[in-house]
Design a protein around this motif. Structure first.
Motif, PDB file in Angstrom:
ATOM      1  N   LYS A 137      -2.253 -15.834  10.051  1.00  0.00           N
ATOM      2  CA  LYS A 137      -2.057 -16.020   8.610  1.00  0.00           C
ATOM      3  C   LYS A 137      -1.566 -14.732   7.948  1.00  0.00           C
ATOM      4  O   LYS A 137      -0.758 -14.782   7.012  1.00  0.00           O
ATOM      5  N   CYS A 138      -2.051 -13.595   8.411  1.00  0.00           N
ATOM      6  CA  CYS A 138      -1.573 -12.320   7.859  1.00  0.00           C
ATOM      7  C   CYS A 138      -0.118 -12.053   8.233  1.00  0.00           C
ATOM      8  O   CYS A 138       0.556 -11.234   7.592  1.00  0.00           O
ATOM      9  N   SER A 139       0.353 -12.717   9.263  1.00  0.00           N
ATOM     10  CA  SER A 139       1.722 -12.511   9.738  1.00  0.00           C
ATOM     11  C   SER A 139       2.730 -13.458   9.092  1.00  0.00           C
ATOM     12  O   SER A 139       3.929 -13.362   9.354  1.00  0.00           O
ATOM     13  N   LEU A 140       2.235 -14.378   8.267  1.00  0.00           N
ATOM     14  CA  LEU A 140       3.143 -15.294   7.582  1.00  0.00           C
ATOM     15  C   LEU A 140       4.036 -14.527   6.596  1.00  0.00           C
ATOM     16  O   LEU A 140       3.590 -13.596   5.953  1.00  0.00           O
ATOM     17  N   GLY A 141       5.262 -14.928   6.496  1.00  0.00           N
ATOM     18  CA  GLY A 141       6.110 -14.379   5.449  1.00  0.00           C
ATOM     19  C   GLY A 141       5.706 -14.972   4.110  1.00  0.00           C
ATOM     20  O   GLY A 141       5.176 -16.088   4.053  1.00  0.00           O
ATOM     21  N   THR A 213      -5.888  -5.458  13.602  1.00  0.00           N
ATOM     22  CA  THR A 213      -4.552  -6.053  13.599  1.00  0.00           C
ATOM     23  C   THR A 213      -4.350  -6.947  12.383  1.00  0.00           C
ATOM     24  O   THR A 213      -3.219  -7.216  11.991  1.00  0.00           O
ATOM     25  N   ALA A 214      -5.460  -7.428  11.819  1.00  0.00           N
ATOM     26  CA  ALA A 214      -5.406  -8.208  10.581  1.00  0.00           C
ATOM     27  C   ALA A 214      -6.033  -7.385   9.471  1.00  0.00           C
ATOM     28  O   ALA A 214      -7.141  -6.856   9.641  1.00  0.00           O
ATOM     29  N   THR A 215      -5.343  -7.210   8.356  1.00  0.00           N
ATOM     30  CA  THR A 215      -5.862  -6.405   7.259  1.00  0.00           C
ATOM     31  C   THR A 215      -6.008  -7.247   5.994  1.00  0.00           C
ATOM     32  O   THR A 215      -5.314  -8.255   5.827  1.00  0.00           O
ATOM     33  N   LEU A 216      -6.902  -6.800   5.130  1.00  0.00           N
ATOM     34  CA  LEU A 216      -7.132  -7.522   3.880  1.00  0.00           C
ATOM     35  C   LEU A 216      -5.868  -7.546   3.026  1.00  0.00           C
ATOM     36  O   LEU A 216      -5.525  -8.572   2.434  1.00  0.00           O
ATOM     37  N   GLY A 217      -5.162  -6.424   2.980  1.00  0.00           N
ATOM     38  CA  GLY A 217      -3.944  -6.355   2.176  1.00  0.00           C
ATOM     39  C   GLY A 217      -2.893  -7.358   2.620  1.00  0.00           C
ATOM     40  O   GLY A 217      -2.294  -8.060   1.795  1.00  0.00           O
ATOM     41  N   ASP A 218      -2.683  -7.452   3.939  1.00  0.00           N
ATOM     42  CA  ASP A 218      -1.712  -8.423   4.464  1.00  0.00           C
ATOM     43  C   ASP A 218      -2.162  -9.847   4.177  1.00  0.00           C
ATOM     44  O   ASP A 218      -1.347 -10.720   3.857  1.00  0.00           O
TER      45      ASP A 218
END
Length: 269
Positions: A137-141, A213-218
């Motif tokens: 989900k963090c990698s979604l555009g 690898t997953a961040t709150l900001g992303d």
């Protein structure tokens, strides 16, 4: 009474309710959706591809079923307020107040369940699955999440509309189940479900001591914000469509007597 009339009455009740009642029901709704998300994650943890999507879709509807049957306040469903707003049955200020309180309450409910699930170690060896979901989900555009959010809430609001038309609990379950299964299987984005998925994944990542690898900001920028905006637009589109349909029906009903009056007048002449 039509479904539109029934929904307008529901919207009036929602927007006139005391704020604390709305908040409590919103926290409950966020928790219900999060429970559906936890169930979906655990049930499909050892699966992949279409099998995982189908299993998630089969069990995730529990969340919206609980919302509908228990009468909780869910942000995505309330995006149907476009209909009573256009019909001038509720005020903009009251609608915005309700949506703000409900969104905040949904956030609290989703995060609360994530905390309980992760730190109770209820997922056992499946905790890594939560991390994988959060990373995806963090990698979604931004654009992808936004468009998927529109599609998701079109289906959710159709489920809500159908549940209003249903007259008993059994028919409400059927009305809700298939649209929710559809948006989960298709990979559309539900903002309140994302609150749970992101929270659980980020906390599980820290709990398991994994590299970040997953961040709150992303998560906020590429998932929660665009999916929320998309959900608003998707729900509004359904609300506007049903308003237009019912407005046309009303106009025709009003036009018929007028035509009859004209015909009678012509006969009199």
């Amino acid at each position: 009474m039509s479904v539109a009339t029934d929904y307008i009455e529901i919207a009036k009740s929602k927007t006139s309710a005391p704020w604390y009642k709305t908040l409590i029901l919103a926290v409950m709704a966020g928790a219900f959706i999060a429970i559906g998300g936890a169930l979906a994650t655990i049930a499909a943890a050892d699966l992949s591809g279409s099998q995982a999507a189908l299993v998630k879709g089969a069990v995730f509807p529990l969340g919206l079923i609980l919302v509908v049957v228990c009468g909780a306040e869910l942000f995505t469903g309330n995006c149907l307020f476009a209909l009573p707003l256009l019909n001038r049955d509720i005020r903009v200020g009251r609608a915005l107040k309700n949506l703000s309180i409900v969104y905040g309450g949904n956030l609290v409910g989703g995060v609360l369940i994530a905390v309980l699930v992760v730190y109770s170690h209820a997922m056992g060896g499946n905790a890594a699955a939560s991390v994988d979901i959060a990373i995806a989900k963090c990698s979604l555009g931004f654009g992808d999440a936004f468009l998927r959010g529109i599609l998701c809430n079109m289906l959710v609001c159709l489920a809500v509309w159908a549940s209003v038309a249903a007259k008993n609990v059994g028919s409400k379950l059927l009305a809700v189940y298939m649209p929710v299964l559809a948006f989960v299987v298709c990979g559309f984005e539900h903002s309140i479900a994302n609150v749970y998925y992101l929270s659980a994944g980020l906390m599980a990542q820290a709990e398991l001591g994994l590299s970040v690898t997953a961040t709150l900001g992303d998560g906020l920028l590429f998932c929660l914000l665009p999916s929320t905006l998309g959900n608003i637009i998707g729900g509004a589109l359904i609300g506007v469509a049903f308003w237009a349909v019912n407005r046309v029906a009303k106009d025709k009903a009003c036009a018929a007597p007028a035509a009859m009056d004209k015909s009678d007048s012509d006969k009199g002449e």
